[in-house]
Design a protein around this motif. Structure first.
Motif, mmCIF file in Angstrom:
data_model
loop_
_atom_site.group_PDB
_atom_site.id
_atom_site.type_symbol
_atom_site.label_atom_id
_atom_site.label_comp_id
_atom_site.label_asym_id
_atom_site.label_seq_id
_atom_site.Cartn_x
_atom_site.Cartn_y
_atom_site.Cartn_z
ATOM 1 N N ALA A 10 1.007 4.989 4.431
ATOM 2 C CA ALA A 10 0.090 4.040 3.794
ATOM 3 C C ALA A 10 0.369 2.597 4.184
ATOM 4 N N GLN B 183 -5.436 -4.444 4.125
ATOM 5 C CA GLN B 183 -6.582 -4.279 3.221
ATOM 6 C C GLN B 183 -6.250 -4.648 1.787
ATOM 7 N N ASN B 184 -4.985 -4.869 1.500
ATOM 8 C CA ASN B 184 -4.552 -5.217 0.139
ATOM 9 C C ASN B 184 -4.642 -6.728 -0.034
ATOM 10 N N THR C 169 -2.888 9.859 2.176
ATOM 11 C CA THR C 169 -1.731 9.408 2.968
ATOM 12 C C THR C 169 -0.453 9.596 2.158
ATOM 13 N N GLU D 177 -0.160 -6.385 11.163
ATOM 14 C CA GLU D 177 -1.474 -6.886 10.760
ATOM 15 C C GLU D 177 -1.460 -7.303 9.296
ATOM 16 N N GLY D 178 -0.790 -6.513 8.460
ATOM 17 C CA GLY D 178 -0.701 -6.844 7.048
ATOM 18 C C GLY D 178 0.100 -8.102 6.797
ATOM 19 N N GLN E 74 -3.375 4.480 -1.282
ATOM 20 C CA GLN E 74 -4.258 4.841 -0.180
ATOM 21 C C GLN E 74 -4.435 6.356 -0.187
ATOM 22 N N GLU F 292 0.387 1.264 6.938
ATOM 23 C CA GLU F 292 -0.506 0.806 8.002
ATOM 24 C C GLU F 292 -1.799 0.190 7.465
ATOM 25 N N PHE F 293 -2.072 0.383 6.181
ATOM 26 C CA PHE F 293 -3.296 -0.150 5.578
ATOM 27 C C PHE F 293 -3.039 -1.425 4.767
ATOM 28 N N SER F 294 -1.867 -2.026 4.927
ATOM 29 C CA SER F 294 -1.474 -3.146 4.066
ATOM 30 C C SER F 294 -2.389 -4.357 4.189
ATOM 31 N N THR G 200 0.860 -1.183 0.000
ATOM 32 C CA THR G 200 0.000 0.000 0.000
ATOM 33 C C THR G 200 0.895 1.231 0.000
#
Length: 312
Positions: A122, A128-129, A99, A147-148, A96, A124-126, A71
Motif C-alpha cells: 500500500a 494519493q493520501n 493490498t 512520489e508520495g 488501500q 506505493e499509493f501514498s 497508506t
C-alpha cells in the motif's frame, strides 16, 4: 497554538527470523548462478514498524500529539487498533483496498548477515493520501514511496507548514536533482553520517553550504551523539550512554520523535537534539522498534541527569 506533529512516511510490518547457522555454509560459490536454498528458522517475531509508525510511537511516549499519515493495506487492523489504544489519531492512515501493508521479511544468521525482502504494498499509493489541512505545527516527510514524499512536501510547502526532510532508507530513490528539489521545500534535513556523505556527493555541496538555506541540518552519529548545523554555527551534541545495546532498529525514528517534540514545544535546535539523543539511547536497549516502554518521568529523569534540561 496546536502542538500536532504531522508524520508522513511508511507504516509496515517487520517479520524477523533467526537462522541458527551461517549462510556461507549453505551457499556454494560455484553454484551461485542457480541459487536455490532453504533455511530453517525456529525463532521468528513480527514487529510493528515503518518510519511514520515508529516516530509517532516515540512522540506519544513523550506526551506529544502525533498525526501519522500513511497508506496501509487491508491487513493493518492490528496496527490501527494498537494506535487507537495508545491514543494516537489514525484519521490519516488510509486503507488501500486489495493490498497488503508494506512488509519487510528479514532473516539473520549467527554472523549477523542478513537476507531481506521488502514488499511496498500500500505504500506505493501514498501520494494519493492528501495531508492538506492537518493544522500541524511541525511535520516530517520520512521515507516512503518517492512520489508520495514529494507530494507531501509540495502540499506542506504550499500551506507554509514547516517540515523536516528525513532521507533515511529512501536514499537510493533520490539523485542530486531530487535532493536539491526537496531542499527548496523543506526547513530542515536529518541524515545519519553515511547518508550525509551521500548527500554531499550527489549535490556537490557540503552540509555547511546546504544548511545556509535551511533552519538546520542534523546528522546522527550513533554512539557519538549528533551533529547540528544551524544559523551558521556547528554544534556537537554529546551522546547519552545506553544502559544496554540490544537492537539499533528504529533508533533513528526514536531520535526524530524527540527532535520533533522539542520543536513543537518551542525549544532550541540544540536542546531538541539533546532530547532526541535521550530517545535514541532508550530505544537501543530494547529489541524491535516499538517495544520500549519508558514512562515520561523516566525520560525526564534521563534528560535532566544527562543535560540538565527539564521536560516540561
Amino acid at each position: 497554538m496546536t502542538k500536532t506533529v504531522l508524520i508522513c512516511g511508511s507504516m509496515a510490518f517487520d517479520t524477523i527470523a533467526i537462522f541458527n547457522g551461517r549462510f556461507k555454509d549453505h551457499i556454494l560459490p560455484d553454484s551461485i548462478h542457480a541459487l536455490s536454498v532453504s533455511f530453517l528458522v525456529p525463532s521468528m517475531r513480527k514487529e510493528f514498524g515503518g518510519c511514520a509508525g515508529n516516530v509517532a510511537y516515540n512522540l506519544k511516549l513523550l506526551g506529544g500529539t502525533p498525526l501519522p499519515a500513511a497508506t496501509i493495506g487491508e491487513d493493518a487492523g492490528d496496527y490501527l487498533e494498537r494506535f487507537r489504544n495508545l491514543g494516537i489519531d489514525t484519521r490519516l492512515l488510509k486503507i488501500q483496498s486489495d493490498t497488503f501493508t508494506a512488509q519487510c521479511f528479514i532473516t539473520n544468521d549467527l554472523d549477523d548477515n542478513q537476507i531481506t525482502a521488502f514488499h511496498p504494498g500500500a505504500m506505493e499509493f501514498s501520494a494519493q493520501n492528501d495531508v492538506s489541512g492537518s493544522g500541524a505545527r511541525w511535520a516530517i516527510v520520512a521515507p516512503d514511496a518517492k512520489e508520495g514524499m514529494f507530494a507531501h512536501a509540495e502540499r506542506l510547502h504550499a500551506e507554509g507548514t514547516p517540515f523536516i526532510f528525513d532521507l533515511g532508507q529512501a536514499m537510493p530513490l533520490f539523485d542530486g536533482a531530487d535532493l536539491e528539489r526537496m531542499l527548496t521545500l523543506t526547513q530542515a534535513l536529518t541524515v545519519n553520517d553515511y547518508e550525509a556523505r551521500v548527500v554531499e556527493q550527489r549535490t556537490g555541496r557540503s552540509l555547511t553550504d546546504i544548511a545556509k538555506g535551511l533552519q538546520a541540518v542534523v546528522v546522527t552519529l550513533g554512539a557519538d551523539g549528533s551533529r547540528l548545523i544551524t544559523q551558521g554555527q556547528e554544534y556537537h551534541i554529546p551522546p547519552v550512554a545506553a544502559t544496554e545495546v540490544v537492537d539499533p532498529t528504529g533508533c533513528g525514528d526514536a531520535y526524530r520523535g524527540g527532535l520533533l517534540y522539542g520543536l513543537v514545544e518551542g525549544w532550541s535546535w540544540q536542546d531538541s537534539c539533546k532530547l532526541a539523543n535521550v530517545m535514541g539511547a532508550i530505544k537501543i536497549a530494547s529489541r524491535g522498534p516499538q517495544n520500549h516502554t519508558p514512562s515520561r518521568s523516566e525520560i525526564a529523569d534521563t534528560l535532566l541527569a544527562q543535560y540538565g534540561l527539564t521536560l516540561s
